[in-house]
Enzyme design. Sequence first.
Site, PDB file in Angstrom:
ATOM      1  N   HIS A  14       0.864  -1.200   0.000  1.00 26.09           N
ATOM      2  CA  HIS A  14       0.000   0.000   0.000  1.00 26.09           C
ATOM      3  C   HIS A  14       0.890   1.236   0.000  1.00 26.09           C
ATOM      4  O   HIS A  14       1.468   1.591   1.030  1.00 26.09           O
ATOM      5  CB  HIS A  14      -0.903   0.006   1.247  1.00 26.09           C
ATOM      6  CG  HIS A  14      -1.838   1.190   1.293  1.00 26.09           C
ATOM      7  ND1 HIS A  14      -3.179   1.045   1.555  1.00 26.09           N
ATOM      8  CD2 HIS A  14      -1.637   2.518   1.128  1.00 26.09           C
ATOM      9  CE1 HIS A  14      -3.761   2.236   1.542  1.00 26.09           C
ATOM     10  NE2 HIS A  14      -2.839   3.156   1.292  1.00 26.09           N
ATOM     11  N   HIS A  16       1.417   5.395  -1.787  1.00 25.23           N
ATOM     12  CA  HIS A  16       1.001   6.505  -2.651  1.00 25.23           C
ATOM     13  C   HIS A  16       2.245   7.052  -3.323  1.00 25.23           C
ATOM     14  O   HIS A  16       3.109   7.636  -2.660  1.00 25.23           O
ATOM     15  CB  HIS A  16       0.321   7.607  -1.823  1.00 25.23           C
ATOM     16  CG  HIS A  16      -0.906   7.124  -1.130  1.00 25.23           C
ATOM     17  ND1 HIS A  16      -2.157   7.229  -1.683  1.00 25.23           N
ATOM     18  CD2 HIS A  16      -1.079   6.491   0.057  1.00 25.23           C
ATOM     19  CE1 HIS A  16      -3.046   6.687  -0.863  1.00 25.23           C
ATOM     20  NE2 HIS A  16      -2.420   6.234   0.201  1.00 25.23           N
ATOM     21  N   LEU A  17       2.332   6.857  -4.635  1.00 25.34           N
ATOM     22  CA  LEU A  17       3.507   7.356  -5.375  1.00 25.34           C
ATOM     23  C   LEU A  17       3.239   8.713  -6.013  1.00 25.34           C
ATOM     24  O   LEU A  17       4.169   9.342  -6.524  1.00 25.34           O
ATOM     25  CB  LEU A  17       3.931   6.348  -6.443  1.00 25.34           C
ATOM     26  CG  LEU A  17       4.441   4.996  -5.924  1.00 25.34           C
ATOM     27  CD1 LEU A  17       4.819   4.084  -7.097  1.00 25.34           C
ATOM     28  CD2 LEU A  17       5.631   5.164  -4.980  1.00 25.34           C
ATOM     29  N   ARG A  18       1.963   9.152  -6.010  1.00 22.84           N
ATOM     30  CA  ARG A  18       1.606  10.439  -6.642  1.00 22.84           C
ATOM     31  C   ARG A  18       1.992  10.443  -8.119  1.00 22.84           C
ATOM     32  O   ARG A  18       2.086   9.409  -8.751  1.00 22.84           O
ATOM     33  CB  ARG A  18       2.228  11.627  -5.890  1.00 22.84           C
ATOM     34  CG  ARG A  18       2.033  11.616  -4.370  1.00 22.84           C
ATOM     35  CD  ARG A  18       0.587  11.568  -3.923  1.00 22.84           C
ATOM     36  NE  ARG A  18       0.472  11.834  -2.484  1.00 22.84           N
ATOM     37  CZ  ARG A  18      -0.519  11.399  -1.739  1.00 22.84           C
ATOM     38  NH1 ARG A  18      -1.491  10.670  -2.258  1.00 22.84           N
ATOM     39  NH2 ARG A  18      -0.572  11.687  -0.452  1.00 22.84           N
ATOM     40  N   ASN A  42      -5.480   7.063  -6.024  1.00 21.52           N
ATOM     41  CA  ASN A  42      -6.197   8.310  -5.712  1.00 21.52           C
ATOM     42  C   ASN A  42      -5.474   9.543  -6.250  1.00 21.52           C
ATOM     43  O   ASN A  42      -5.147  10.471  -5.527  1.00 21.52           O
ATOM     44  CB  ASN A  42      -6.475   8.438  -4.202  1.00 21.52           C
ATOM     45  CG  ASN A  42      -5.210   8.484  -3.351  1.00 21.52           C
ATOM     46  OD1 ASN A  42      -4.168   7.962  -3.734  1.00 21.52           O
ATOM     47  ND2 ASN A  42      -5.301   9.116  -2.195  1.00 21.52           N
ATOM     48  N   LYS A 100      -9.496  -0.628  -5.279  1.00 23.14           N
ATOM     49  CA  LYS A 100      -9.440   0.127  -4.028  1.00 23.14           C
ATOM     50  C   LYS A 100     -10.773   0.805  -3.754  1.00 23.14           C
ATOM     51  O   LYS A 100     -11.295   1.526  -4.597  1.00 23.14           O
ATOM     52  CB  LYS A 100      -8.341   1.191  -4.104  1.00 23.14           C
ATOM     53  CG  LYS A 100      -8.230   2.063  -2.863  1.00 23.14           C
ATOM     54  CD  LYS A 100      -7.824   1.263  -1.626  1.00 23.14           C
ATOM     55  CE  LYS A 100      -7.964   2.065  -0.342  1.00 23.14           C
ATOM     56  NZ  LYS A 100      -6.746   2.765   0.035  1.00 23.14           N
ATOM     57  N   HIS A 137     -10.375   1.108   2.419  1.00 22.60           N
ATOM     58  CA  HIS A 137     -10.093   2.125   3.435  1.00 22.60           C
ATOM     59  C   HIS A 137     -11.254   2.030   4.427  1.00 22.60           C
ATOM     60  O   HIS A 137     -12.357   2.493   4.139  1.00 22.60           O
ATOM     61  CB  HIS A 137     -10.015   3.525   2.808  1.00 22.60           C
ATOM     62  CG  HIS A 137      -9.678   4.584   3.814  1.00 22.60           C
ATOM     63  ND1 HIS A 137      -8.459   5.224   3.852  1.00 22.60           N
ATOM     64  CD2 HIS A 137     -10.389   5.088   4.855  1.00 22.60           C
ATOM     65  CE1 HIS A 137      -8.438   6.076   4.859  1.00 22.60           C
ATOM     66  NE2 HIS A 137      -9.606   6.017   5.486  1.00 22.60           N
ATOM     67  N   HIS A 175      -4.263  -0.501   6.192  1.00 20.28           N
ATOM     68  CA  HIS A 175      -3.702   0.323   7.278  1.00 20.28           C
ATOM     69  C   HIS A 175      -4.543   0.279   8.549  1.00 20.28           C
ATOM     70  O   HIS A 175      -5.067   1.295   8.987  1.00 20.28           O
ATOM     71  CB  HIS A 175      -3.466   1.767   6.814  1.00 20.28           C
ATOM     72  CG  HIS A 175      -4.540   2.379   5.954  1.00 20.28           C
ATOM     73  ND1 HIS A 175      -5.877   2.390   6.303  1.00 20.28           N
ATOM     74  CD2 HIS A 175      -4.478   2.986   4.745  1.00 20.28           C
ATOM     75  CE1 HIS A 175      -6.551   2.990   5.357  1.00 20.28           C
ATOM     76  NE2 HIS A 175      -5.743   3.346   4.395  1.00 20.28           N
ATOM     77  N   LEU A 220      -4.799   9.476   7.983  1.00 17.79           N
ATOM     78  CA  LEU A 220      -6.059   8.747   8.147  1.00 17.79           C
ATOM     79  C   LEU A 220      -5.854   7.302   7.734  1.00 17.79           C
ATOM     80  O   LEU A 220      -5.224   7.065   6.698  1.00 17.79           O
ATOM     81  CB  LEU A 220      -7.166   9.397   7.303  1.00 17.79           C
ATOM     82  CG  LEU A 220      -7.626  10.766   7.833  1.00 17.79           C
ATOM     83  CD1 LEU A 220      -8.566  11.428   6.844  1.00 17.79           C
ATOM     84  CD2 LEU A 220      -8.305  10.622   9.200  1.00 17.79           C
ATOM     85  N   ASP A 248       1.497   2.712   3.492  1.00 18.85           N
ATOM     86  CA  ASP A 248       0.631   3.879   3.328  1.00 18.85           C
ATOM     87  C   ASP A 248       1.465   5.162   3.336  1.00 18.85           C
ATOM     88  O   ASP A 248       1.010   6.196   3.820  1.00 18.85           O
ATOM     89  CB  ASP A 248      -0.473   3.934   4.386  1.00 18.85           C
ATOM     90  CG  ASP A 248      -1.549   4.954   4.033  1.00 18.85           C
ATOM     91  OD1 ASP A 248      -1.656   5.319   2.851  1.00 18.85           O
ATOM     92  OD2 ASP A 248      -2.282   5.390   4.953  1.00 18.85           O
ATOM     93  N   ALA A 264      -4.071  15.012   5.206  1.00 13.77           N
ATOM     94  CA  ALA A 264      -3.792  13.773   5.941  1.00 13.77           C
ATOM     95  C   ALA A 264      -2.785  12.943   5.165  1.00 13.77           C
ATOM     96  O   ALA A 264      -2.939  12.741   3.963  1.00 13.77           O
ATOM     97  CB  ALA A 264      -5.080  12.985   6.127  1.00 13.77           C
TER      98      ALA A 264
END
Length: 344
Positions: A14, A16-18, A42, A100, A137, A175, A220, A248, A264
């Site tokens: 999990h 987030h690589l943006r 996301n 997701k 989530h 998470h 979060l 995360d 967050a």
Amino acid sequence: MADTITLRRPDDWHVHLRDGAMMAAVLPCTAARFARAIVMPNLVPPVTTIAAARAYRARILAALPAGADFTPLMTCYLTDEAEPAEIARGYAEGDFAAVKLYPAHATTNSAHGVTDFDRVMPVFESMAAIGMPLLIHGESTDPDVDVFDREAVFIERTLDRLRRRIPELRIVLEHITTAEAADYVASGGANLAATITAHHLMINRNAIFQGGIRPHLYCLPIAKREKHRLALRRAATSGDAHFFLGTDSAPHAIPTKETSCGCAGIFTAAGALELYAEVFEEEGALDRFEAFASLNGPAFYRLPVNEARITLRRAAYTVPAQIGEGALALAPFRGGEMLRWRAE
Ligand code: NCD
Ligand code: ZN
């Protein structure tokens, strides 16, 4: 006392690589440590189609440092309008490793998330039939529910009902932050698993308010009481195959954290594996580190384990105090602090 730990290369289930410049700054941290990662969808706009996932994967591969050995595993952001056939095709063709689910408005960039579980039931049924994992989530978005209770309430009101309705659906509760979640997942049978972050193993909610408000420790689901942190440590270090590594790591530029309404997300990728190693050492569980970091995740995702090995040496590793510059600068978790293990 062992001075090195050698394990199969771990995966981050999990992250987030943006995108764009932010991705270029954070991707090397993840690729240096992990062989594969489940990449969160996301973005703005979210990754909801096979074409978008392919394009995003191509951008990740293009941004990798020379010589990196890293495979991004893409995910599909579930919306009320999702097409079961597109998702099933994406899974069959290897474009989506999982779906997701963000309850609408639960967290960063979740405005397009699911508002009505009944509408997406055909997607869940199709996924159950093909064994495709659903990553959740798990927080209630009912504004009347206390922010510290949102995970436990989500399990009780939403997750448990969904699992009773479709027991074959393979779910990762992402998470997890509570004893309730750890207990629920541990007793949940073979179709349920959970990721646990390094930061939720290291901080409780007091840390967010220690000596003043600490925006870089706000994420979060929010960190909970100490008893929950201890329950997470027991779960992660137990060797139980229900639990595996998912950082995360969620970078947000410093100006968007240090402001009156800060984003967050905690950025742990700059020291992720080293942080987990400290936890496992403190718990006297280094012999179970490989299960959590490198074996349990592939087993749940039905993927082969990595053949390459990584060695952590007992040597000081100082987490960079800052990554990037100016408007895109990031403040890593434990930035500027010395950790006890260094990945080679
Ligand atoms: C994540 C983000 O910034 O994308 N934030 C976070 O606090 N974890 C979103 C998420 O995973 O909830
Ligand atoms: Zn996340």
